[in-house]
Design a protein around this motif. Sequence first.
Motif, mmCIF file in Angstrom:
data_model
loop_
_atom_site.group_PDB
_atom_site.id
_atom_site.type_symbol
_atom_site.label_atom_id
_atom_site.label_comp_id
_atom_site.label_asym_id
_atom_site.label_seq_id
_atom_site.Cartn_x
_atom_site.Cartn_y
_atom_site.Cartn_z
ATOM 1 N N THR A 84 0.829 -1.211 0.000
ATOM 2 C CA THR A 84 0.000 0.000 0.000
ATOM 3 C C THR A 84 0.858 1.254 0.000
ATOM 4 N N VAL A 85 1.929 1.259 0.781
ATOM 5 C CA VAL A 85 2.845 2.404 0.784
ATOM 6 C C VAL A 85 3.461 2.581 -0.602
ATOM 7 N N ASN A 86 3.869 1.484 -1.214
ATOM 8 C CA ASN A 86 4.449 1.553 -2.552
ATOM 9 C C ASN A 86 3.436 2.091 -3.566
ATOM 10 N N TYR A 87 2.183 1.670 -3.454
ATOM 11 C CA TYR A 87 1.125 2.148 -4.347
ATOM 12 C C TYR A 87 0.983 3.668 -4.241
ATOM 13 N N GLU A 88 0.963 4.185 -3.017
ATOM 14 C CA GLU A 88 0.763 5.624 -2.829
ATOM 15 C C GLU A 88 1.922 6.445 -3.401
ATOM 16 N N ILE A 89 3.113 5.879 -3.394
ATOM 17 C CA ILE A 89 4.276 6.579 -3.934
ATOM 18 C C ILE A 89 4.329 6.498 -5.458
ATOM 19 N N ASN A 134 -0.852 14.454 -5.534
ATOM 20 C CA ASN A 134 -0.519 15.706 -4.856
ATOM 21 C C ASN A 134 0.907 16.138 -5.141
ATOM 22 N N TRP A 135 1.845 15.200 -5.018
ATOM 23 C CA TRP A 135 3.232 15.545 -5.272
ATOM 24 C C TRP A 135 3.484 15.738 -6.761
ATOM 25 N N GLY A 136 2.749 15.003 -7.606
ATOM 26 C CA GLY A 136 2.913 15.186 -9.036
ATOM 27 C C GLY A 136 2.588 16.604 -9.465
ATOM 28 N N GLU A 137 1.502 17.149 -8.916
ATOM 29 C CA GLU A 137 1.102 18.521 -9.215
ATOM 30 C C GLU A 137 2.189 19.498 -8.765
ATOM 31 N N TYR A 138 2.725 19.253 -7.591
ATOM 32 C CA TYR A 138 3.765 20.114 -7.022
ATOM 33 C C TYR A 138 5.002 20.116 -7.924
ATOM 34 N N ALA A 189 -2.965 7.318 -7.264
ATOM 35 C CA ALA A 189 -2.914 7.430 -5.803
ATOM 36 C C ALA A 189 -2.913 8.891 -5.364
ATOM 37 N N GLU A 190 -3.525 9.157 -4.222
ATOM 38 C CA GLU A 190 -3.616 10.531 -3.720
ATOM 39 C C GLU A 190 -2.236 11.125 -3.472
ATOM 40 N N MET A 191 -1.338 10.337 -2.874
ATOM 41 C CA MET A 191 0.013 10.821 -2.587
ATOM 42 C C MET A 191 0.719 11.213 -3.886
ATOM 43 N N PHE A 192 0.648 10.337 -4.877
ATOM 44 C CA PHE A 192 1.316 10.602 -6.151
ATOM 45 C C PHE A 192 0.722 11.832 -6.830
ATOM 46 N N ASN A 246 12.007 12.794 -1.207
ATOM 47 C CA ASN A 246 13.047 11.960 -1.802
ATOM 48 C C ASN A 246 12.458 10.731 -2.486
ATOM 49 N N LEU A 247 11.485 10.088 -1.841
ATOM 50 C CA LEU A 247 10.843 8.911 -2.436
ATOM 51 C C LEU A 247 10.129 9.280 -3.739
ATOM 52 N N VAL A 248 9.415 10.408 -3.706
ATOM 53 C CA VAL A 248 8.669 10.835 -4.888
ATOM 54 C C VAL A 248 9.617 11.170 -6.034
#
Length: 587
Positions: A303-308, A318-322, A313-316, A400-402
Amino acid sequence: MQYPLTEKIGEPELFVGRHKEFRQINKWLGNIPKRLSKSRAILARRKSGKTAFVQRIFNQLWTFNGMVIPFYFDIKETKVWYPTFAIDYYRTFVSQYLSFIQRDERLAGKLLSLDQIRAYGVAHSLEILVDDVDSLKTDKERGEYDLVWKTAYSAPHRFAEQFNRRFLVILDEFQNITRFVYRDEKCEGKPDETLAGSFHYHSESKIAPMLVTGSYAGWLLSVIHQYLEAGRLKPTYFSPYLTNEEGLQVVYKYAEFYQEAITNETAVQINELCMADPFFISCVIQSDYEGKKLSTTEGVINTVNYEISDRRAEMFLNWGEYLEKTLQRINGEQQSKQMLLHLNKYADRYWTPQQLKDKLHLDLSVVEIQRILVILSEVDVIDKGTSDIQFRGLQDGTLNLVLRHRFEEEIEGFAPNFPQEFSDKIQELKAKNRSLQGKLNHYAGIVGEHLLATAFRSKKRFALSEFFQNVTDNTRLNIINVRERIKMNVASSVTSFQRDDGKEMEIDIVASSKCGREILVEVKKTQEKTSLNIVEDFQEKVEVYRKSFPEKIILSACLSLGGFRTDAAQFCETHGIATATEIKHYL
């Protein structure tokens, strides 16, 4: 606690931690009535919790009802015409001010019209409201938009002077004022970048100091230095990460509210892999990953890997937009990405343009590298050092992960294997503690009540002997309600808040079973053995509770992580208090 301002975090109980930050800011707030507090700027990257933090400050000050009146205004990333922005600012200020003095929560969320504000001023003989509204309308009709804005932004300071009160002016995402407010009614052309300078004088106010926030530290600092002068707003850096203990509480809170099954072991694993980042944790708990199973180590890793890594994924997202906004500033150049990835992978040191050119074999001039690095620092994906040629990564594990997922395969020719890295990290965690129990015991010493209460809620049907020893009633329970930190008033013999004439008692956990039984639990989290006087005091609470609710069957228990002294253990056995020295059950 009252919540007149609706907090973006949603359910207020989801706000956890930030004890260090509140200690610092509360000392500053305490000095506002004495005119000793200088305006501040909270600097943090996006999704760090700063909006939730300042909104909680507003609600605390509103609830406290002291000398400091809070005003909160969010400067949105939406184009707006200059006079419309000014009137919106003024209406928000007055609506929140009247909410405070009338103790009417509804007004904080209801934007009063100018006519309503004027009518209130007439009805209550408040000339300042009548005069302000008349000025706003007249000046707008005449096209005197600077005067409209002056009436608006000066209002907190003027009200503080007239009524001898103190105001806190909270401006969320302050840097946006330079990018989204237009002189042109159709919001065409360029925005008015100088508008931040309006606060040049008022930023030094000691009767209405400012607390501004910004998701782009470099941009906000540039605005402050250019328009408010250095030193007028004291920078306060806000970490996106909680302490490990606070992060674990976030895991339990979100799992509880969103009814996600976890275990104490996987709770620690989620916290570790998410680096106690509350936004990261919330994304994992609420993840739409089809194979999500947060009660197993494998499920947590996947699940953590999916979000990254998954574009849905919501995490991806949000950071993708940034990152997209950042890449637009540097034209998405390959060598710019290479520098960005390298700096954040090796964020333990500063790098100069020349060092990066040599290390990465960049086909760019040192001057061009310097230009790109300055842009990256302005959009807050790298840090600038004390000299103009020093730069380093943000030391931000989540970013860093993103970045690695986004650029590593493109730049270095191979994709990161996050599932394996996460698995290795968990194995390292287990080896470091011999087992996770060592870490669990540590956390239990801090949030023991919540761990046990959450275990009660999750297991729901159990006999008390599954958690405690020396149980006198082993009826299988069906838990329908679990409350923490229940306060009792001895004088009135009912559960209530403290009365002036009564001694207050507190029970750590009260769990109600459908069969009419109530479990009362005392939790002692220190490593010292529980003494006789502690269990005697607990027994007194049990008796008061029993008298207050004679229809209930009371089961009492004491969890002492440090164990019991001999006389205390004997007292518990004699009086039917079940005992335990650890939280045995996972969720």
